[in-house]
Enzyme design. Structure first.
Site, short mmCIF file in Angstrom:
data_model
loop_
_atom_site.label_atom_id
_atom_site.label_comp_id
_atom_site.label_asym_id
_atom_site.label_seq_id
_atom_site.Cartn_x
_atom_site.Cartn_y
_atom_site.Cartn_z
CB THR A 1 31.45 -4.43 3.32
OG1 THR A 1 31.50 -4.76 4.70
CG2 THR A 1 31.13 -5.67 2.52
CG ASP B 1 35.16 -1.89 10.00
OD1 ASP B 1 34.93 -3.06 9.67
OD2 ASP B 1 34.34 -1.18 10.64
CB SER B 2 32.58 2.86 8.49
OG SER B 2 31.49 2.12 8.97
CB SER B 3 33.68 0.19 13.56
OG SER B 3 33.00 -0.72 12.77
CB THR C 1 26.82 -0.18 5.99
OG1 THR C 1 27.25 -1.36 6.69
CG2 THR C 1 26.79 -0.44 4.50
CG ASP C 2 29.24 -1.21 10.83
OD1 ASP C 2 28.22 -1.72 10.33
OD2 ASP C 2 30.22 -1.88 11.21
CB CYS D 1 10.00 7.25 18.22
SG CYS D 1 9.11 6.85 19.72
N1 ASP Z 1 32.06 -2.98 9.40
C1 ASP Z 1 31.88 -2.57 8.03
C2 ASP Z 1 32.06 -1.07 7.97
O1 ASP Z 1 31.22 -0.33 8.37
C3 ASP Z 1 30.53 -2.98 7.55
C4 ASP Z 1 30.19 -2.53 6.16
O2 ASP Z 1 30.92 -1.93 5.44
O3 ASP Z 1 29.04 -2.79 5.77
O4 ASP Z 1 33.08 -0.61 7.52
#
Ligand code: ASP
Length: 340
Positions: free
Chosen positions: A15, A59-61, A91-92, A280
């Site tokens: 993102t 995209d980090s996925s 972020t993923d 946890c």
């Molecule tokens: N799907 C995005 C990613 O991880 C989400 C993000 O960047 O926050 O590349």
């Protein structure tokens, strides 16, 4: 006198790599080679920012260990020429990349700060620009001897600086999207940016070592009540996985169901390694604290203590990829601040 720093800004996608087109309102990938024009505030920092990009930003996925190896090679290539690194990342899977880098580049003498954002740069109320600018400032921070104040892989997000191998993504919709419950913050960006020298890693006694290799045959499962373990027999197969991380209940507890016992005992007999972490997010595995924790202990499971799942998986990828004889002792040793 503080000297101007050279910081390598590595763009991997996500993102934070998107920008709203002011006329059409559409989200488009940042033109990374023009980052100085797209985010002109960069020029107000006392930093020479050198932008580079992964061969295919994503995209980090879609991240794969091969991308971590590419990142390590980029960092190794520039290591002696710059003062620090900022990695822009989705972020993923950011916590996996941060953990992997911490094992793949040990005895760091320079900061590697990963950051991302929940909203693209250029969108109203975006957190992207702030996160990027603060990460650059942190990478530039020097002590009175003109050495980097931070010498480890860290994650900066929404004012907070975390150890890279202690952090997890905890929210899909909050700006405050990361946490590291088992380790104090390494710093905080308020009116001033403060780095905590007590909780950050000390200067390494040895030279920086790069490990651009990882094993891919590491498995992971999360236990749940009523789980039918025999259905997971391909996970517990040494031909597929040299080690399997088990996210166990609480302090390392499991079901005593005979079919569960049979599947994991067979795996261990055939040479597989079981690794226990806790479901946890805070606290640690305490082997054998309860009768329900005896099974993994009796099978010689390696103790993941208070590792995050991200750190446990990537530490094993590093260990099995780089050591001819990966051992329980080396796994349980803290290598770069990943566990207590
Ligand atoms: N799907 C995005 C990613 O991880 C989400 C993000 O960047 O926050 O590349």
């Amino acid at each position: 006198m503080v000297m101007k720093s050279n910081i390598l800004l590595i763009y991997t996608g996500g993102t934070i790599g998107m920008m709203e087109n002011p006329s059409s309102g559409e989200l488009e990938p940042l033109k990374f080679e023009y980052i100085h024009e797209q985010i002109p505030e960069i020029q107000r920092l006392d930093i020479a920012v050198i932008p580079v990009s992964l061969s295919q930003p994503l995209d980090s996925s879609q991240m794969h260990p091969s991308h971590w190896i590419e990142l390590v090679e980029i960092i190794r290539f520039h290591y002696t020429r710059v003062d620090g690194f900022v990695v822009l990342h989705g972020t993923d899977t950011l916590a996996f990349t941060a953990s992997a880098l911490s094992f793949m580049i040990q005895n760091l003498q320079k900061p590697i700060i990963l950051t991302g954002s929940q909203l693209p740069v250029g969108v109203l109320r975006s957190d992207g620009k702030e996160n990027l600018l603060a990460a650059l400032e942190i990478a530039h921070k020097k002590n009175h001897k003109n050495q980097p104040q931070l010498r480890e892989v860290a994650v900066f997000f929404q004012s907070k600086l975390f150890r890279g191998n202690r952090v997890s993504k905890i929210s899909t919709n909050q700006f405050d999207a990361f946490a590291s419950p088992n380790h104090p913050l390494l710093g905080f960006a308020g009116v001033e940016i403060e780095i905590d020298q007590v909780h950050s890693l000390p200067f390494p006694p040895k030279k920086t070592v790069f490990y651009p290799r990882l094993a891919l045959n590491i498995g992971l499962i999360k236990l749940y009540p009523g789980m039918h373990l025999p259905s997971y027999s391909s996970v517990f197969n040494v031909l597929n996985h040299s080690a399997v991380v088990i996210e166990a209940f609480g302090s390392g507890n499991t079901s005593n169901d005979p079919s569960f016992r049979a599947v994991i005992s067979k795996y261990v007999r055939e040479g597989g390694v079981l690794v226990t972490v806790s479901q946890c997010t805070s606290g640690s595995v305490i082997p054998g604290k309860y009768a329900a924790g005896q099974l993994l202990m009796q099978l010689g499971a390696w103790n993941g203590k208070n590792l995050t799942t991200e750190a446990a998986v990537t530490k094993l990828m590093w260990l099995f990829g780089n050591q001819s004889k990966p051992t329980k002792a080396l796994f349980e040793k803290t290598l770069c601040g990943e566990s207590d």
